[in-house]
Design an enzyme around this catalytic site. Structure first.
Site, PDB file in Angstrom:
ATOM      1  N   LYS A  81      46.948 -34.697  45.010  1.00  0.00           N
ATOM      2  CA  LYS A  81      47.012 -34.068  43.679  1.00  0.00           C
ATOM      3  C   LYS A  81      46.072 -34.793  42.715  1.00  0.00           C
ATOM      4  CE  LYS A  81      50.592 -32.729  40.277  1.00  0.00           C
ATOM      5  NZ  LYS A  81      52.042 -32.832  39.956  1.00  0.00           N
ATOM      6  N   SER A 156      54.359 -28.483  39.060  1.00  0.00           N
ATOM      7  CA  SER A 156      52.947 -28.636  38.779  1.00  0.00           C
ATOM      8  C   SER A 156      52.089 -28.960  39.988  1.00  0.00           C
ATOM      9  CB  SER A 156      52.750 -29.726  37.720  1.00  0.00           C
ATOM     10  OG  SER A 156      53.166 -30.982  38.232  1.00  0.00           O
ATOM     11  N   SER A 180      58.324 -30.890  40.148  1.00  0.00           N
ATOM     12  CA  SER A 180      56.929 -30.528  40.422  1.00  0.00           C
ATOM     13  C   SER A 180      56.475 -30.652  41.864  1.00  0.00           C
ATOM     14  CB  SER A 180      55.981 -31.338  39.539  1.00  0.00           C
ATOM     15  OG  SER A 180      55.973 -30.812  38.231  1.00  0.00           O
TER      16      SER A 180
END
Lengths: 491, 96
Positions: A81, A156, A180
């Site tokens: 990420k 997210s 997330s």
């Protein structure tokens, strides 16, 4: 079968048997990324050249070392990420403000993956600064759910979840502040694990809400999640909030019998208005755990209804403080209209942050501002104690808890973007684990009539990822849900 | 209305943000809605509840006072939007 479809543990044996090289595997996955990324938007940066270089280095080591000396992730391509610092590799947090940021140092987690000889495929798309539940707040482009490209992938860590679901990586890292990792994992039909707060170092993770943030794996199987967690977990002198506890061998508990394990079913997690197929799938999954020998017991978490309010005060307060560093002085894209410092700060921040980030900074600034601190922040920290005590009490009588990851499957892109409160309510079942610091995992447990994945969430005692992974693995291996892949027919 | 435009403007200033008219209107409504929602917490009597400071009561963590390695000045300054190679450069802050 294409190599990119393989799991980490399958790739480990193929590489060790000499059946494939890391370069071949890396080429296969990079090809998959190239054919999908424009359409799905999972990656912000693809590090093709360095990936091949790392794969070649891994192959050299694999050829020259006895198999038993090879670290578990040697030669395995992983996606990270874009909020974890990777030295020399652009790290944007999906924000225009950090468009050109190239970290001068490595985060602990990626450093540990590198020490095992992993191959970095690239940096995955996300909600800006990890603030969002749909991946639509990315400053670059939104991410599409591979099960239906009109749907949001969740967020997210949406890019990482989609990369795993679409076989555009072998495994991935995400971060979880209020769900997330688990929420996009559920919405994309993959495994997502949020470890206990303090199990994994946050050094080099761009901070959103420091008392809630935790890095964890997104993977094709529970075993793969265990392998990734093993690599990144453990104390770190660079993060004093990282717990000074020994890390158990997570993979060795997989495959154990779950007979007699007590599974708590929190009654507050089955609410009116939840999607009927989600409720149905999760209840069937609980029956499945019982058929494997687990004992289901209802538990009471009376303060569940207050979790979203508590979270959105605490997370935004911490964010308003953490994001103060983005002032255009030391890093990021500076913007200026007038010649004074105040103008430079405000112009940089106003142009650099997107609407959701601004909204949260504003909310947090308000909650912490003079005269309001007691009414909001202090009150929320007190309610957090009550939520934590709910779990402590319930875990006196059960070993683990089972519930839905989300109240509904993937929603349409754009559907909730203009209504932040509706978006926040999407995290209703995931937030409490962050507030109480507990480990949680989402595993695929079915599909809706529209063929959208449903996630079963399991929650564990603090630092008991072993039991969590063991039960998740037992469930997964007794079903076929994790083997069903999106067809991506139109690509 | 839980919060008005003037308060939102003040908070924006504290947060070093400048909002345009559209943002100001939108944020006033949205933040107002969120603040009304979180009012829910006042249903709970928390007078005797300790606030959570660390989720697992982690106490101070000490280490030996030993000099470790650090990044070079060049690396640290490498991301500065404006710098001299030795310092960060910011707009003038002292009035003449």
């Amino acid at each position: 079968m294409e190599l990119y479809t393989k799991t980490i543990s399958e790739c480990q044996s193929l590489i060790r048997n000499g059946q494939i090289s890391s370069v071949e595997l890396t080429r296969s996955v990079l090809g998959r990324i190239a054919s999908l990324n424009e359409r799905l938007g999972a990656y912000i940066t693809v590090t093709g050249d360095t990936a091949f270089r790392q794969a070649e280095e891994a192959d050299k080591i694999i050829r020259s070392q006895p198999v038993e000396n090879l670290p578990p992730l040697m030669g395995i391509p992983v996606a990270v990420k874009d909020n974890m610092c990777t030295e020399g590799v652009r790290t944007t947090c999906a924000s225009a403000l950090l468009d050109d940021f190239v970290p001068p140092y490595e985060s602990t987690v990626t450093g540990r993956l590198a020490a095992e000889g992993y191959v970095l495929l690239g940096k995955t798309n996300m909600d800006e600064f990890a603030m969002g539940s749909s991946n639509e707040t990315s400053a670059f482009y939104s991410v599409k759910n591979p099960w239906n490209t009109e749907m949001a992938p969740g967020g997210s860590s949406g890019g990482s979840a989609v990369a795993v679901a679409a076989d555009a990586c072998i495994g991935a890292l995400g971060s979880d502040t209020g769900g997330s990792i688990r929420q996009p994992a559920a919405l994309c039909g993959v495994v997502g694990l949020k470890p206990t707060y303090g199990r994994v170092s946050r050094y080099g993770l761009v901070a959103f809400a420091s008392s809630l943030d935790q890095i964890g794996p997104l993977a094709k199987t529970v075993k793969d999640a265990a392998i990734l967690l093993q690599a990144i977990a453990g104390p770190d002198t660079n993060d004093s909030t990282c717990a000074p506890f020994e890390v158990p061998d997570f993979t060795s508990s997989l495959g154990r019998d779950i007979k007699g394990i007590k599974v708590g079913i929190p009654k507050q997690y089955f609410i009116e208005g939840m999607h009927p197929r989600v409720e149905d799938s999760v209840k069937k999954a609980i029956n499945q755990l019982e058929s494997l020998g687990a004992k289901a017991v209802e538990v009471d978490l009376p303060h569940t209804d207050y979790a979203v309010s508590t979270y959105y005060i605490l997370a935004t307060s911490e964010a308003s403080s953490n994001l103060a560093r983005f002032d255009g002085v030391r890093f990021g894209v500076r913007r200026q209209k007038e010649s004074d410092l105040m103008d430079m700060y405000t112009t940089t921040r106003s142009a650099g942050f997107g609407p959701e980030v601004k909204r949260r900074i504003m909310l947090g600034t308000y909650a912490l501002s003079s005269g309001y601190y007691d009414a909001y922040y202090l009150k929320a920290q007190q309610v957090r104690t009550l939520i934590k005590q709910d779990f402590e009490h319930a875990f006196n009588s059960v070993d683990i808890m089972a519930c839905p990851t989300t109240p509904a499957p993937a929603f349409r892109l754009g559907e909730k973007l203009d209504d932040p409160l509706q978006m926040y309510l999407n995290d209703i079942f995931t937030i409490s684990a962050n507030l109480a610091g507990l480990p949680g995992i989402s595993v695929p447990c079915g599909f809706t009539d529209d063929n959208l994945p449903v996630g079963l969430q399991l929650l564990g005692r603090p630092f008991d990822e072993e039991n969590l992974l063991m039960v998740a693995h037992a469930y997964e291996q007794s079903t076929d849900w994790h083997k069903i892949k999106p067809k991506l027919l139109d690509i | 209305m839980k919060i008005n435009k003037r308060e939102i403007e003040h908070v924006a200033m504290l947060a070093r943000l400048k909002l345009d008219d559209e943002e100001l209107t939108q944020f006033t409504t949205q933040i107002g809605d969120i603040l009304s929602y979180v009012e829910k917490l006042n249903e709970l009597d928390t007078t005797k509840v300790e606030p959570t400071s660390h989720v697992f009561d982690l106490k101070n963590v000490f280490r030996n006072d030993v000099v470790g390695s650090s990044l070079s000045r060049e690396k640290v300054l490498s991301n500065a939007p404006e710098g001299t190679g030795k310092y960060y450069k910011v707009p003038k802050i002292i009035e003449q």
